[in-house]
Scaffold this motif. Structure first.
Motif, PDB file in Angstrom:
ATOM      1  N   HIS A  72       0.865  -1.183   0.000  1.00  0.00           N
ATOM      2  CA  HIS A  72       0.000   0.000   0.000  1.00  0.00           C
ATOM      3  C   HIS A  72       0.897   1.226   0.000  1.00  0.00           C
ATOM      4  O   HIS A  72       1.699   1.419   0.923  1.00  0.00           O
ATOM      5  N   ASP A  73       0.792   2.015  -1.054  1.00  0.00           N
ATOM      6  CA  ASP A  73       1.677   3.174  -1.227  1.00  0.00           C
ATOM      7  C   ASP A  73       3.142   2.754  -1.182  1.00  0.00           C
ATOM      8  O   ASP A  73       3.997   3.455  -0.620  1.00  0.00           O
ATOM      9  N   GLY A  74       3.413   1.564  -1.753  1.00  0.00           N
ATOM     10  CA  GLY A  74       4.787   1.081  -1.831  1.00  0.00           C
ATOM     11  C   GLY A  74       5.333   0.487  -0.552  1.00  0.00           C
ATOM     12  O   GLY A  74       6.521   0.151  -0.482  1.00  0.00           O
ATOM     13  N   ILE A  75       4.491   0.326   0.462  1.00  0.00           N
ATOM     14  CA  ILE A  75       4.936  -0.187   1.763  1.00  0.00           C
ATOM     15  C   ILE A  75       4.234  -1.520   2.035  1.00  0.00           C
ATOM     16  O   ILE A  75       3.019  -1.625   1.847  1.00  0.00           O
ATOM     17  N   PRO A  76       4.971  -2.549   2.482  1.00  0.00           N
ATOM     18  CA  PRO A  76       4.324  -3.831   2.798  1.00  0.00           C
ATOM     19  C   PRO A  76       3.284  -3.664   3.906  1.00  0.00           C
ATOM     20  O   PRO A  76       3.489  -2.912   4.867  1.00  0.00           O
ATOM     21  N   VAL A  77       2.183  -4.365   3.757  1.00  0.00           N
ATOM     22  CA  VAL A  77       1.098  -4.317   4.745  1.00  0.00           C
ATOM     23  C   VAL A  77       1.291  -5.496   5.698  1.00  0.00           C
ATOM     24  O   VAL A  77       0.897  -6.627   5.407  1.00  0.00           O
ATOM     25  N   HIS A  78       1.907  -5.230   6.839  1.00  0.00           N
ATOM     26  CA  HIS A  78       2.254  -6.284   7.786  1.00  0.00           C
ATOM     27  C   HIS A  78       1.159  -6.484   8.830  1.00  0.00           C
ATOM     28  O   HIS A  78       0.822  -5.544   9.560  1.00  0.00           O
ATOM     29  N   PRO A  79       0.626  -7.690   8.967  1.00  0.00           N
ATOM     30  CA  PRO A  79      -0.361  -7.946  10.023  1.00  0.00           C
ATOM     31  C   PRO A  79       0.194  -7.780  11.432  1.00  0.00           C
ATOM     32  O   PRO A  79      -0.559  -7.505  12.368  1.00  0.00           O
ATOM     33  N   LEU A  80       1.502  -7.950  11.601  1.00  0.00           N
ATOM     34  CA  LEU A  80       2.091  -7.887  12.940  1.00  0.00           C
ATOM     35  C   LEU A  80       1.778  -6.564  13.631  1.00  0.00           C
ATOM     36  O   LEU A  80       1.658  -6.511  14.860  1.00  0.00           O
ATOM     37  N   ALA A  81       1.627  -5.504  12.854  1.00  0.00           N
ATOM     38  CA  ALA A  81       1.321  -4.205  13.458  1.00  0.00           C
ATOM     39  C   ALA A  81      -0.014  -4.250  14.199  1.00  0.00           C
ATOM     40  O   ALA A  81      -0.136  -3.730  15.320  1.00  0.00           O
ATOM     41  N   GLN A  82      -1.025  -4.858  13.587  1.00  0.00           N
ATOM     42  CA  GLN A  82      -2.313  -4.980  14.265  1.00  0.00           C
ATOM     43  C   GLN A  82      -2.239  -5.982  15.415  1.00  0.00           C
ATOM     44  O   GLN A  82      -2.863  -5.790  16.468  1.00  0.00           O
ATOM     45  N   GLU A  83      -1.478  -7.032  15.228  1.00  0.00           N
ATOM     46  CA  GLU A  83      -1.376  -8.053  16.268  1.00  0.00           C
ATOM     47  C   GLU A  83      -0.729  -7.496  17.531  1.00  0.00           C
ATOM     48  O   GLU A  83      -1.224  -7.698  18.647  1.00  0.00           O
ATOM     49  N   LEU A  84       0.372  -6.778  17.366  1.00  0.00           N
ATOM     50  CA  LEU A  84       1.063  -6.235  18.532  1.00  0.00           C
ATOM     51  C   LEU A  84       0.286  -5.091  19.173  1.00  0.00           C
ATOM     52  O   LEU A  84       0.407  -4.847  20.379  1.00  0.00           O
ATOM     53  N   ALA A  85      -0.517  -4.401  18.387  1.00  0.00           N
ATOM     54  CA  ALA A  85      -1.290  -3.279  18.924  1.00  0.00           C
ATOM     55  C   ALA A  85      -2.398  -3.743  19.862  1.00  0.00           C
ATOM     56  O   ALA A  85      -2.768  -3.017  20.798  1.00  0.00           O
ATOM     57  N   HIS A  86      -2.922  -4.950  19.643  1.00  0.00           N
ATOM     58  CA  HIS A  86      -4.135  -5.342  20.359  1.00  0.00           C
ATOM     59  C   HIS A  86      -4.014  -6.618  21.187  1.00  0.00           C
ATOM     60  O   HIS A  86      -4.706  -6.751  22.203  1.00  0.00           O
ATOM     61  N   LEU A  87      -3.188  -7.550  20.777  1.00  0.00           N
ATOM     62  CA  LEU A  87      -3.164  -8.866  21.409  1.00  0.00           C
ATOM     63  C   LEU A  87      -2.758  -8.765  22.877  1.00  0.00           C
ATOM     64  O   LEU A  87      -1.758  -8.123  23.224  1.00  0.00           O
ATOM     65  N   GLY A  88      -3.546  -9.396  23.741  1.00  0.00           N
ATOM     66  CA  GLY A  88      -3.250  -9.419  25.168  1.00  0.00           C
ATOM     67  C   GLY A  88      -3.748  -8.217  25.940  1.00  0.00           C
ATOM     68  O   GLY A  88      -3.754  -8.227  27.176  1.00  0.00           O
ATOM     69  N   GLU A  89      -4.172  -7.172  25.234  1.00  0.00           N
ATOM     70  CA  GLU A  89      -4.699  -5.983  25.910  1.00  0.00           C
ATOM     71  C   GLU A  89      -6.136  -6.241  26.379  1.00  0.00           C
ATOM     72  O   GLU A  89      -6.860  -7.049  25.803  1.00  0.00           O
ATOM     73  N   ARG A  90      -6.555  -5.533  27.413  1.00  0.00           N
ATOM     74  CA  ARG A  90      -7.933  -5.641  27.875  1.00  0.00           C
ATOM     75  C   ARG A  90      -8.881  -5.171  26.776  1.00  0.00           C
ATOM     76  O   ARG A  90      -8.635  -4.168  26.099  1.00  0.00           O
ATOM     77  N   ALA A  91      -9.967  -5.907  26.609  1.00  0.00           N
ATOM     78  CA  ALA A  91     -10.922  -5.564  25.557  1.00  0.00           C
ATOM     79  C   ALA A  91     -11.480  -4.162  25.743  1.00  0.00           C
ATOM     80  O   ALA A  91     -11.728  -3.446  24.764  1.00  0.00           O
TER      81      ALA A  91
END
Length: 436
Positions: A136-155
């Motif tokens: 996207h706009d020449g940059i790889p779309v990495h799922p890890l960004a969403q995973e690290l942002a939310h995983l394990g955090e309180r809902a």
């Protein structure tokens, strides 16, 4: 510093994928301050493994990224030591279930879970060697960004970060147990040819993936959505939903789980069976644990091996075994959904013994129904002629083994479930594996 495991199992040459996943690991470490352990479980042939070693050795040093490249010999040493230390019964059989001959989508991920435990990781993030990333706009779309942002955090905290929330407010204090997306590109199984040649035959085949008790009104839509992933719409911006994530919307090449889930539950170790590695997605869904669904879909592609005659026939075996596993697995999934939060202990983690009982109760199945499923597949393949007739003959020669394995695969899963808490505990006590 949070320590996480980004896992890539492979049995094929995949240097481009290794470089791409390493870049994802570097971004995760850089932007989230995590210590990312890139775990490459390498079952490829010696030549490919050596190329992989050279590829990984040539990567630039990335602060916060630790690379582990383990061939099957190294994996076996780790497993044998871990199983022996656990004190579990029948250690040789357990090692064979964790590192079987042939392809096992569940077993390779189970090895990642155990090694992640030995490394002290808080989560496992799974990728596949036959996929890549969108741009996207020449940059790889990495799922890890969403995973690290939310995983394990309180809902309740995550609710304010996502695009949409559909989660029961009563779950605000529960941690997000799963973050996942799907794939775009070709279908996840080799059925597109059937769909283009004869849609009616395609429907008969894919209906074998639908639960037997699915309401008639739902069945056409379930068939239409089966194996389709996230469609073909390219990524144009993040969309995230806090919800009880449906397994139908997640692919195992694009998922992350907190250790509280895989510490208690492994995946079915069935050999040569697609779809069996989705079990934990159903466990999380059944227990009503919070998850985040995102649209950073992985790009799926078919490798050259899949296009060969041998690769084609091997995949039809995996598909047939999946269709035989469907009734048993779906009965377990339905039972887990009926149990709901009762699957969890007082800490909110899955109760291994409860799931083991459900798996054991559904191991036998209905042999006559299994035969009818193989008959349906046989008739469908033979109606297409050409190489599909060859596939029908190939499956017919293996029918007795397929029917027997449909039962023993579940029995072996129950055996692994019983030993799993001891194995994860042993992995933690054994300490980290050797890194690059």
């Amino acid at each position: 510093m949070r320590r996480v495991c980004l896992s890539l199992p492979t049995h094929r040459p995949c240097s481009d994928t290794l470089r791409a996943v390493a870049a994802e690991a570097a971004q995760g470490a850089r932007e989230f301050g995590a210590e990312v352990h890139l775990l490459v479980l390498d079952s490829a042939d010696p030549s490919a493994r050596e190329t992989h070693r050279e590829t990984l050795a040539a990567l630039p040093e990335s602060p916060g990224v630790v690379i582990h490249h383990l061939d099957e010999a190294a994996q076996h040493r780790f497993l044998a030591k871990t199983v022996a230390h656990s004190g579990a019964a029948d250690p040789d059989r357990l090692v064979a279930l964790l590192l079987p001959e042939g392809i096992s989508y569940g077993a390779c991920t189970n090895r990642a879970f155990l090694i992640a435990e030995s490394l002290g990781c808080a989560s496992v993030h799974r990728r596949d060697s036959d996929s890549g990333y969108q741009q996207h706009d020449g940059i790889p779309v990495h799922p890890l960004a969403q995973e690290l942002a939310h995983l394990g955090e309180r809902a309740g905290v995550v609710r304010n970060r996502v695009s949409t929330s559909r989660l029961d407010p009563a779950q605000a204090d529960s941690p997000v147990a799963l973050v996942g997306g799907s794939f775009i590109g070709p279908m996840s199984v080799d059925l597109d040819e059937i769909r283009s040649v004869d849609p009616a035959v395609y429907e008969k085949v894919v209906t074998l993936s639908v639960p037997d008790d699915a309401p008639p009104l739902w069945r056409p839509q379930l068939v239409a959505n089966a194996f389709r992933g996230g469609g073909n719409t390219p990524f144009a911006g993040d969309r995230t939903t806090l919800t009880r994530v449906s397994p139908a919307h997640v692919d195992m090449c694009n998922v992350a789980l907190i250790r509280e889930v895989y510490e208690r539950l492994p995946l079915p170790p069935a050999r040569e069976t697609i779809g069996s590695d989705y079990f934990l997605l159903h466990a999380v869904y059944g227990a009503r644990l919070p998850g985040v669904l995102h649209n950073r879909h992985i790009v799926n592609h078919h490798t050259p091996e899949r296009r060969t005659d041998a690769g084609f026939l091997a995949y039809q075996v995996r598909l047939a075994k999946f269709f035989l596993a469907v009734p048993r697995l779906h009965r377990v999934y339905a039972a887990m959904a009926a149990a709901g939060p009762a699957l969890l202990d007082s800490t909110g983690a899955p109760r291994t013994e409860a799931v083991t009982e459900l798996v054991r109760a559904n191991a036998q199945g209905d042999r006559a129904a299994d035969i009818r499923r193989l008959d349906t597949l046989d008739a469908a393949f033979r109606s297409l002629e050409s190489r599909w007739t060859e596939a029908a003959n190939f499956l017919a020669e293996r029918r007795a083994d397929l029917l027997a394995e449909a039962r023993t695969d579940m029995e072996e899963f129950a055996l692994l479930l019983e030993a799993w808490p001891a194995l994860t505990r042993s992995s933690r006590e054994q300490g980290p594996v050797i890194s690059r």
